[in-house]
Design an enzyme around this catalytic site. Structure first.
Site, PDB file in Angstrom:
ATOM      1  N   CYS A 200       1.041  -1.029  -0.011  1.00 38.54           N
ATOM      2  CA  CYS A 200       0.029  -0.113  -0.044  1.00 38.54           C
ATOM      3  C   CYS A 200       0.911   1.143   0.201  1.00 38.54           C
ATOM      4  CB  CYS A 200      -0.942   0.118   1.062  1.00 38.54           C
ATOM      5  SG  CYS A 200      -2.319  -1.153   1.017  1.00 38.54           S
ATOM      6  N   CYS A 357      13.683   4.230  -6.765  1.00 42.15           N
ATOM      7  CA  CYS A 357      12.292   4.097  -6.455  1.00 42.15           C
ATOM      8  C   CYS A 357      12.089   4.662  -5.285  1.00 42.15           C
ATOM      9  CB  CYS A 357      11.855   2.480  -6.779  1.00 42.15           C
ATOM     10  SG  CYS A 357      12.523   1.435  -5.419  1.00 42.15           S
TER      11      CYS A 357
END
Length: 399
Positions: A200, A357
């Site tokens: 999430c 990232c």
């Protein structure tokens, strides 16, 4: 199919408790006996986050007598979009303590037990012992498998939930309550490949979805504790918030299940991080010796500005993440383009490739692809944007 109540009723309800729970007491299926069972119940909620927030509040409001909270994290501003048990003044506070304070406001008759430690193989069995039921609000596969296995070994049923973006799932795993009841491993015998399913924190979640699935978990917990209705044992509830669609699938016990099958191979707690793998073996091999820190990257960027060094800095996150924050001088090529091969056409053949990232997991996976394509000097940034914001540029928002 109905099941017997999980707990015996408490001796009595006080006058104040009768007033508080009157809307339960006038439901014939619950009544005085059912409410006394809730009062006598001991439920452990794992996590005081997205799922744990509504679960804890509604379990407390329902009158569950003892609530355990297993949570080691602190409240962050990015939690408040969905973790409704916490507020602005709780930022930086222990999530367990914050949740305890909110529960005290919701229902002062509930006893709260805090387990402010990260669950692992060394403590999970001790933490679980003494609870009648577990509500699992974890957000990673390693912990989910550990919870499943530990609950099975101790004979404790548990209510599971999962959320991602607009989709949610829930079920009740209680192999000890019925011979044909499946466990989590019957549904998901193997974890997904590392990096295949974003967390999430990487993929996001619609805040209100937590309430939908968390309330389903509490609904199932009440049914199991009191013995009313037909619990979701052997069923998988799937919710699509965008289409407003609920589905219910049958989940059968797997006779070949590694845990609860006829010839189990998992007979004790295992190395769950190794079983699930934070990153693939290929990514781990690629990252070994090819990982730089954000401090090193900052120095490299200064050299690039001075013209003494040349490289391309590639952000492999999604476009919506790139809009939130970014490392200056980076170009966006999402991970999916590396997986389908189209990203390789965008990489220069005469420059070093540096990838990052959010935290370093996705960039490690793409690093393996790039190295396999012949970019031997490619590297990735350990800690990613999170480390950059924390250590180099705190003026940017985190997420």
């Amino acid at each position: 199919m109905s099941f017997p109540p999980l707990v015996e009723p408490a001796d009595e309800l006080t006058i104040d408790e009768v007033r508080r729970y009157s809307r339960h007491l006038i439901i014939p299926d619950v009544g005085m006996t059912g409410q006394k069972r809730l009062k006598n119940a001991k439920v452990l909620v794992i996590g005081a986050g997205g799922l744990g927030s509504p679960a804890l509040l509604y379990l407390a409001a329902a009158g569950v007598g003892t609530l355990g909270i297993a949570e080691f994290d602190e409240v962050d501003e990015s939690n408040l979009q969905r973790q409704i048990i916490h507020g602005q003044s709780d930022i930086g506070k222990s999530k367990a303590v914050s949740a305890q304070e909110s529960i005290a406001e919701a229902n002062p008759y509930v006893e709260v037990v805090l387990h402010e430690e990260r669950l692992d193989n060394d403590n999970v069995m001790d933490v679980f012992r003494g609870y009648d039921l577990i509500v699992d609000g974890t957000d990673n596969f390693a912990t989910r498998y550990m919870v499943n296995d530990a609950a099975y070994f101790l004979g404790i049923p548990y209510v599971w939930g999962s959320i991602y973006r607009f989709d949610g799932q829930a079920s009740v795993f209680a192999p000890t309550m019925a011979d044909d009841a499946p466990c989590y491993r019957c549904l998901y015998p193997e974890p997904p490949p590392p990096g295949m399913v974003p967390s999430c924190a990487e993929g996001g979640v619609l805040g209100v979805l937590c309430a939908a699935i968390g309330s389903i978990q509490v609904n199932e917990a009440i049914k199991v504790l009191t013995g009313i209705g037909d619990p979701a044992i052997g069923k998988l509830v799937i919710y699509d918030a965008l289409e407003l669609e609920w589905r219910k699938l049958k989940v059968r016990k797997d006779p070949n299940c590694a845990l609860c099958g006829e010839n189990p191979t998992v007979t004790g707690l295992i190395d769950y991080d190794a079983f699930c793998g934070a990153i693939s073996d290929e990514a781990a091999d690629a990252a070994a010796g090819s990982t730089i820190s954000v401090t090193q990257l900052e120095h490299m960027l200064k050299e690039r500005e001075e013209g003494t060094r040349d490289f391309v800095l590639v952000d492999v996150r999604e476009p919506n993440e790139y809009e939130i924050n970014k490392i200056p001088g980076s170009v966006l090529i999402p991970k999916g383009e590396f997986l389908n091969g189209s990203a390789l056409e965008k990489l220069p053949a005469d420059k070093q490739v540096v990838m990052h990232c959010k935290s370093g997991v996705r960039s490690a996976e793409t690093l393996a692809i790039v190295k396999g394509a012949g970019y031997a000097d490619a590297v990735h940034v350990g800690g990613g944007v999170v480390a950059w914001v924390n250590q180099i540029d705190p003026s940017q928002p985190s997420y």
